[in-house]
Motif scaffolding. Structure first.
Motif, PDB file in Angstrom:
ATOM      1  N   ARG A 148      43.152  -2.023 -17.383  1.00  0.00           N
ATOM      2  CA  ARG A 148      43.531  -1.120 -16.075  1.00  0.00           C
ATOM      3  C   ARG A 148      44.423  -0.024 -16.194  1.00  0.00           C
ATOM      4  NH1 ARG A 148      41.230  -3.509 -11.819  1.00  0.00           N
ATOM      5  NH2 ARG A 148      40.715  -5.704 -12.011  1.00  0.00           N
ATOM      6  N   ARG A 149      45.387  -0.284 -17.144  1.00  0.00           N
ATOM      7  CA  ARG A 149      46.496   0.849 -17.435  1.00  0.00           C
ATOM      8  C   ARG A 149      45.632   2.084 -17.937  1.00  0.00           C
ATOM      9  NH1 ARG A 149      49.800  -2.061 -19.782  1.00  0.00           N
ATOM     10  NH2 ARG A 149      49.462  -1.767 -21.787  1.00  0.00           N
ATOM     11  N   GLU A 150      44.640   1.815 -18.880  1.00  0.00           N
ATOM     12  CA  GLU A 150      43.951   2.934 -19.543  1.00  0.00           C
ATOM     13  C   GLU A 150      43.047   3.508 -18.547  1.00  0.00           C
ATOM     14  OE1 GLU A 150      43.690   2.023 -24.161  1.00  0.00           O
ATOM     15  OE2 GLU A 150      41.897   1.606 -22.955  1.00  0.00           O
ATOM     16  N   LEU A 151      42.421   2.803 -17.611  1.00  0.00           N
ATOM     17  CA  LEU A 151      41.511   3.577 -16.738  1.00  0.00           C
ATOM     18  C   LEU A 151      42.290   3.988 -15.709  1.00  0.00           C
ATOM     19  CD1 LEU A 151      39.290   0.150 -15.903  1.00  0.00           C
ATOM     20  CD2 LEU A 151      38.538   2.494 -16.981  1.00  0.00           C
ATOM     21  N   HIS A 152      43.629   3.805 -15.349  1.00  0.00           N
ATOM     22  CA  HIS A 152      44.364   4.573 -14.362  1.00  0.00           C
ATOM     23  C   HIS A 152      44.949   5.978 -15.019  1.00  0.00           C
ATOM     24  CE1 HIS A 152      43.798   2.171 -10.754  1.00  0.00           C
ATOM     25  NE2 HIS A 152      43.929   1.153 -11.364  1.00  0.00           N
ATOM     26  N   ILE A 282      35.875   6.976 -19.711  1.00  0.00           N
ATOM     27  CA  ILE A 282      36.846   7.301 -18.549  1.00  0.00           C
ATOM     28  C   ILE A 282      38.330   7.432 -18.896  1.00  0.00           C
ATOM     29  CG2 ILE A 282      37.768   6.228 -16.413  1.00  0.00           C
ATOM     30  CD1 ILE A 282      34.888   4.995 -16.241  1.00  0.00           C
ATOM     31  N   LYS A 283      38.521   6.453 -19.618  1.00  0.00           N
ATOM     32  CA  LYS A 283      40.046   6.675 -20.413  1.00  0.00           C
ATOM     33  C   LYS A 283      40.172   7.947 -20.923  1.00  0.00           C
ATOM     34  CE  LYS A 283      40.945   5.083 -24.308  1.00  0.00           C
ATOM     35  NZ  LYS A 283      41.117   4.229 -25.531  1.00  0.00           N
ATOM     36  N   ALA A 284      39.328   8.506 -21.903  1.00  0.00           N
ATOM     37  CA  ALA A 284      39.402   9.153 -22.825  1.00  0.00           C
ATOM     38  C   ALA A 284      39.601  10.791 -21.823  1.00  0.00           C
ATOM     39  CB  ALA A 284      38.207   9.373 -23.697  1.00  0.00           C
ATOM     40  N   VAL A 285      38.771  11.006 -20.903  1.00  0.00           N
ATOM     41  CA  VAL A 285      38.619  12.097 -20.108  1.00  0.00           C
ATOM     42  C   VAL A 285      40.135  12.269 -19.257  1.00  0.00           C
ATOM     43  CG1 VAL A 285      36.384  12.599 -19.639  1.00  0.00           C
ATOM     44  CG2 VAL A 285      37.609  11.355 -18.157  1.00  0.00           C
ATOM     45  N   THR A 307      32.066  14.181 -22.545  1.00  0.00           N
ATOM     46  CA  THR A 307      32.552  12.843 -22.141  1.00  0.00           C
ATOM     47  C   THR A 307      32.167  12.587 -20.733  1.00  0.00           C
ATOM     48  OG1 THR A 307      34.548  13.233 -23.586  1.00  0.00           O
ATOM     49  CG2 THR A 307      34.443  11.309 -22.359  1.00  0.00           C
ATOM     50  N   LEU A 308      32.152  13.574 -19.996  1.00  0.00           N
ATOM     51  CA  LEU A 308      31.825  13.241 -18.467  1.00  0.00           C
ATOM     52  C   LEU A 308      30.288  12.915 -18.388  1.00  0.00           C
ATOM     53  CD1 LEU A 308      34.004  15.820 -16.451  1.00  0.00           C
ATOM     54  CD2 LEU A 308      34.020  13.167 -16.191  1.00  0.00           C
ATOM     55  N   THR A 309      29.421  13.856 -19.409  1.00  0.00           N
ATOM     56  CA  THR A 309      28.163  13.588 -19.233  1.00  0.00           C
ATOM     57  C   THR A 309      27.753  12.033 -19.639  1.00  0.00           C
ATOM     58  OG1 THR A 309      27.759  16.062 -19.686  1.00  0.00           O
ATOM     59  CG2 THR A 309      26.065  14.294 -20.311  1.00  0.00           C
TER      60      THR A 309
END
Length: 347
Positions: A148-152, A282-285, A307-309
């Motif tokens: 979750r920390r990475e997603l946020h 999602i984390k990477a962007v 990455t969004l693609t």
């Protein structure tokens, strides 16, 4: 570097003392952290020196994992001399050839199979020796709080800091539902030792042999994480049939070695793989945006569109994630395009 760079001056003095002569470190790169790397050329060999500010990026995890990875047969930088208090390391030189720089459609399958063949050794490293205490310690778990920390990072740095998007209650709920699905997917997978940044820029090619770098953030986590990091690389995209073949190669490898239960169908593995890649992207962007704003490293912004693609394309393949894909297409992609146009005008 200039004479007013105190860390460079300190590093130079430290190296001069080790070699008992004056050396000339040449900057070769930084990475996506606060660490810098220099090459030192001596008459009979070259070396790499790392400047890693100890209050920001301590070197003890790198050294401990270098020892653990080397012990299972992986080729990694050998730490020859180090000072944890100063944050300096002198290492063996694995050369300049990132795998990414040599990949072509003709050779990618061969090299990626070779890379996937390293993952059983990576998976075997689930603990390492603490350099201070001498005790063997388990690697951190890639648990729910970690995921979750990475997603946020995406919410905070891409949506907030970069795009300045204000989300209404329905949008926040959509993000929460999507993140819940991705967290559940990560936690449902068997766990193995995980490099956590296993891709073509972190694999060096030396005499046709792959060497592993940038492993200091290793954890114990989902079995598909490193494979999807490689096959759906944020920096380059390969034809889907090739990715599908290599995905199945890793699935069969994981089955054969007992990393996943014998009765696991390929469809289950593919869902794990796809949604794990989605979480990573999602984390990477978010990280790419953070590198720009927090760390003054704008070059990574160029990697956001690909990455969004990936994120949209994979989300569209899963009915429960289609609303997320549509929201990205309607709200995030247009806003990002506007931000790119504004940046180009300013330049």
């Amino acid at each position: 570097m200039t004479l007013s760079d105190p860390r460079f001056l300190s590093l130079n003095q430290w190296l001069n003392a080790y070699f008992s002569c004056e050396v000339m470190p040449v900057l070769i790169s930084g990475d996506a952290s606060f660490r810098r790397y220099f090459r030192i050329s001596m008459p009979d060999a070259t070396f790499i020196a790392a400047d890693s500010p100890p209050q920001l990026v301590p070197i003890a995890p790198f050294i401990a994992l270098s020892n653990a990875y080397s012990a299972v047969g992986l080729t990694v930088p050998k730490v020859i001399h180090a000072d944890a208090d100063l944050g300096f390391m002198l290492m063996s030189d694995l050369g300049d050839t990132q795998l990414l720089s040599v990949l072509t459609v003709q050779n990618v399958e061969r090299f990626y199979r070779q890379a996937l063949d390293l993952l059983p050794q990576v998976a075997a490293v689930i603990e390492c020796k603490n350099l201070d205490s001498g005790l063997v310690q388990a690697l951190p778990n890639y648990d729910e709080a970690f995921v979750r920390r990475e997603l946020h990072i995406f919410t905070e740095w891409l949506l907030g800091t970069h795009l300045n998007l204000s989300l209404d209650a329905a949008e926040l709920q959509l993000l929460n539902d999507t993140f819940d699905r991705l967290v559940g997917n990560a936690l449902s997978q068997p766990s193995v030792g995980m490099h956590r940044d296993f891709h073509s820029r972190n694999l060096m090619l030396q005499a046709d042999k792959l060497c592993v770098i940038d492993f200091q953030d290793a954890v114990v986590g989902p079995v598909t994480y490193d494979a999807v990091s490689l096959l759906r690389d944020c920096y380059i995209r390969w034809p889907q049939p090739l990715v599908a073949d290599l995905m199945r190669y890793h699935y069969q490898q994981a089955l054969a070695l007992g990393f996943i239960p014998a009765q696991t169908p390929f469809e289950q593995y593919q869902t794990w793989f796809d949604l794990m890649g989605l979480q990573r992207h999602i984390k990477a962007v978010g990280i790419f945006a953070r590198l720009n704003y927090r760390d003054s490293k704008p070059a990574y912004m160029a990697d956001i569109p690909l990455t969004l693609t990936y994120i949209v394309d994979i989300s569209l393949q899963y009915p429960e994630l289609v609303p997320f894909a549509h929201w990205l297409t309607r709200r995030v992609l247009p806003a990002f395009s506007v931000s790119q146009s504004s940046s180009e005008v300013k330049q």
